[in-house]
Motif scaffolding. Structure first.
Motif, PDB file in Angstrom:
ATOM      1  N   LEU A 129       0.840  -1.204   0.000  1.00 15.84           N
ATOM      2  CA  LEU A 129       0.000   0.000   0.000  1.00 15.84           C
ATOM      3  C   LEU A 129       0.870   1.248   0.000  1.00 15.84           C
ATOM      4  N   MET A 130       1.867   1.236   0.880  1.00 17.87           N
ATOM      5  CA  MET A 130       2.731   2.404   1.007  1.00 17.87           C
ATOM      6  C   MET A 130       3.641   2.568  -0.200  1.00 17.87           C
ATOM      7  N   ILE A 133       1.824   4.394  -3.034  1.00 15.45           N
ATOM      8  CA  ILE A 133       1.773   5.858  -2.873  1.00 15.45           C
ATOM      9  C   ILE A 133       3.156   6.456  -3.156  1.00 15.45           C
ATOM     10  N   LEU A 149      -1.513  15.619  -9.282  1.00 19.75           N
ATOM     11  CA  LEU A 149      -0.924  14.457  -8.615  1.00 19.75           C
ATOM     12  C   LEU A 149      -1.575  14.251  -7.238  1.00 19.75           C
ATOM     13  N   LEU A 150      -1.776  15.338  -6.516  1.00 25.36           N
ATOM     14  CA  LEU A 150      -2.445  15.241  -5.211  1.00 25.36           C
ATOM     15  C   LEU A 150      -3.888  14.757  -5.372  1.00 25.36           C
ATOM     16  N   ILE A 153      -3.701  11.007  -5.887  1.00 26.89           N
ATOM     17  CA  ILE A 153      -3.383  10.250  -4.665  1.00 26.89           C
ATOM     18  C   ILE A 153      -4.562  10.292  -3.685  1.00 26.89           C
ATOM     19  N   GLY A 154      -5.224  11.445  -3.590  1.00 27.72           N
ATOM     20  CA  GLY A 154      -6.388  11.556  -2.709  1.00 27.72           C
ATOM     21  C   GLY A 154      -7.504  10.615  -3.118  1.00 27.72           C
ATOM     22  N   SER A 157      -6.587   6.971  -2.450  1.00 23.07           N
ATOM     23  CA  SER A 157      -6.799   6.603  -1.043  1.00 23.07           C
ATOM     24  C   SER A 157      -8.281   6.336  -0.769  1.00 23.07           C
ATOM     25  N   GLN A 158      -9.145   7.171  -1.338  1.00 19.51           N
ATOM     26  CA  GLN A 158     -10.590   6.960  -1.159  1.00 19.51           C
ATOM     27  C   GLN A 158     -11.042   5.653  -1.804  1.00 19.51           C
ATOM     28  N   ILE A 160      -9.403   3.007  -2.272  1.00 21.71           N
ATOM     29  CA  ILE A 160      -8.902   1.846  -1.533  1.00 21.71           C
ATOM     30  C   ILE A 160      -9.582   1.718  -0.171  1.00 21.71           C
ATOM     31  N   GLY A 161      -9.834   2.847   0.486  1.00 25.96           N
ATOM     32  CA  GLY A 161     -10.175   2.864   1.902  1.00 25.96           C
ATOM     33  C   GLY A 161     -11.599   2.514   2.278  1.00 25.96           C
ATOM     34  N   ALA A 162     -12.023   3.048   3.423  1.00 24.18           N
ATOM     35  CA  ALA A 162     -13.309   2.695   4.041  1.00 24.18           C
ATOM     36  C   ALA A 162     -14.500   3.033   3.160  1.00 24.18           C
ATOM     37  N   ILE A 166     -12.084  -1.350   0.696  1.00 24.38           N
ATOM     38  CA  ILE A 166     -12.121  -1.974   2.020  1.00 24.38           C
ATOM     39  C   ILE A 166     -13.539  -1.937   2.599  1.00 24.38           C
ATOM     40  N   GLY A 167     -14.257  -0.829   2.380  1.00 28.72           N
ATOM     41  CA  GLY A 167     -15.661  -0.765   2.784  1.00 28.72           C
ATOM     42  C   GLY A 167     -16.468  -1.877   2.124  1.00 28.72           C
ATOM     43  N   GLN A 169     -15.329  -4.766   1.061  1.00 29.87           N
ATOM     44  CA  GLN A 169     -14.955  -6.068   1.644  1.00 29.87           C
ATOM     45  C   GLN A 169     -15.697  -6.297   2.963  1.00 29.87           C
TER      46      GLN A 169
END
Lengths: 321, 321
Positions: A129-130, A133, A149-150, A153-154, A157-158, A160-162, A166-167, A169
């Motif tokens: 994951l790291m 990024i 670029l920001l 990346i933002g 992260s969304q 991938i995340g909750a 991942i949400g 899953q």
């Protein structure tokens, strides 16, 4: 940089996807060069460089090439597509762990924790994951606007995340074992079941697939209308990909699939196939294919290089593993 | 924004750290507001908002305030310090899992997986990693230069990943159980054992602590010499923090520690305390304290607000949990 110069009409998808996969794998191998601690990097390499379809990376490249054309420098998109594959590999490593799906095989080989142990597999996922990024930040050419670029990346992260993968899953897990309830629940409309399944899929596989298509196009300079259309296209493709996956789980075998089949039904997983059956699933796939191709043929995109994307949609649906 | 206006001489560390901890916890609670899926967010909140020392966040703030002074707007540093705490919480969640340290208690409460199950705990950790990155990108004021933000995220990823914290955890695991070998190995010099332990600590706890100090100062506009000194200071503090941790594991009890003590010796872990004994560990701590304070008293920093940083160094060493 190896490129393919063909018009959409005389376009050879086999050659295209093969050449792109080679570029992706070479770059991934470079980014994951052996380093210290050895066993951690070996574990990371094992899952990222174990073959696989590289569908998300191909989608990112195809989406970019839809905007810039087929004979251009794809270096900047290539590293983004590699970062996406690192995250995809991480999701498979964590998903296969005994605490989650407890799978022994993936892509025809023992799963990561079967080879490196659970502790290393878990940490290799975190490290990937790291690295994803870090790779985007370190390797993206400086000519790319920093705010873009920001944004990438933002949104990564969304995705991938909750609120994304991942949400999804977690939702998937929370409905696992409730298949009989849904099948027996006469009060529930078919519509609400379909919505539940779509919500799971949108997160679990849809979010990263959508990010792949969106980010490739954004970095390639797509306009707002094109971005919106490509996101709609990605939604259709992502959903179709997951239904095809569920069909393969139901009808495939270990030799062709490279992973254990029949696990959804055994685990009482809520999927389009286990809830609505194979026939309805195939009909849904046809509908999604038609809708996806219609989006690509919108005036805003139709004059671009849409062939790789349309072929990838078909591939997502008709693949055998 | 609550601030403290005191000169270094009449400075009250208790009041300072209490006020800063409150600000940090309020912000964390805001960033982790209940969302969907419920159980995932509950699991994330459980570990991030469970009290704890918030040492890394305090270090980030203190490092920033060392540069800008004590009565300034700390909003931008606050969100960065919150992102660091999310990652720290993630590292504890994953570390406590049965596949790694298999701990039942943390901060006096059952560990995350004991409450939410292993699958949710694992995914909550992954989600926290992504939320940390997302928070930095979404919340940092637009006046901060975009390239500086990218530098911070890039270095954050390195500090967490295979070359930082996760790499250290892997090293730690690979030496676990080898304590007797090291104790019995007459060929090995004390020097090489010390280097092994330092390498483990540098990654496992040192990398994130160093990032906390560095990023706060960078965002606050520290010059290159100040950054270098603060990084050297962070190295001393990080190492001292870990030795103090190992001493507490050896001498503490569940009631004061909030986690199971005596696990290092039982697991044959290679730490400064298990290898060199408590007396040598206390001597090493005194040496690190002296060296750390000397760095802060360098001409480049001595006229700045160094009191919070020097107090945090003492706190890292003399704490009881």
């Amino acid at each position: 940089m190896q490129t393919i110069r063909l018009s959409n009409n005389e376009y050879d998808f086999e050659a295209y996807s093969k050449s792109r996969r080679q570029l992706i794998e070479a770059k991934l191998s470079e980014y994951l060069a052996a380093s210290h601690p050895d066993n951690l990097w070996q574990s990371m390499r094992y899952s990222v460089l174990s073959g696989g379809k590289k569908l998300r990376a191909l989608l990112c490249l195809a989406s970019a090439e839809c905007i810039i054309g087929l004979d251009k420098d794809i270096e900047a998109f290539l590293l983004l597509s590699c970062a996406i594959e690192m995250v995809h590999a991480m999701s498979l490593i964590h998903d296969d762990l005994p605490a989650l799906d407890n799978d022994d095989y993936r892509r025809g080989k023992p799963t990561n924790h079967k080879v490196y142990g659970e502790a290393t597999a878990l940490l290799a996922g975190d490290a990937l994951l790291m690295l994803a990024i870090e790779t985007i930040i370190e390797k993206t050419p400086s000519r790319i606007e920093r705010q873009i670029l920001l944004n990438i990346i933002g949104r990564f992260s969304q995705a991938i995340g909750a609120t994304g993968m991942i949400g999804g899953q977690i939702l998937d897990l929370s409905f696992t074992g409730k298949l009989e309830d849904i099948r027996n629940n006469k009060d529930k409309t078919t519509d609400s079941e379909a919505k539940t399944i779509e919500a799971i899929h949108k997160g679990k596989t849809g979010a990263l697939i959508k990010f792949s298509v969106w980010s490739g196009a954004l970095l390639a300079g797509a306009n707002e209308q094109q971005l919106q259309l490509l996101e709609q296209f990605a939604d259709k493709l992502g959903f179709a990909f997951q239904i095809a996956d569920d069909l393969l789980d139901s009808t495939g075998n270990l030799a062709t699939l490279g992973k254990t089949p029949g696990k959804d039904e055994a685990a009482n997983k809520v999927t389009w196939v286990t809830v609505f059956g194979e026939k309805t699933a195939r009909e849904k796939l046809q509908k999604l294919e038609k809708e996806g191709l219609a989006i690509l043929n919108n005036d805003q995109l139709a004059n671009n290089q849409i062939a790789p994307l349309s072929e990838l949609l078909k591939y997502a649906i008709y693949r055998t593993n």
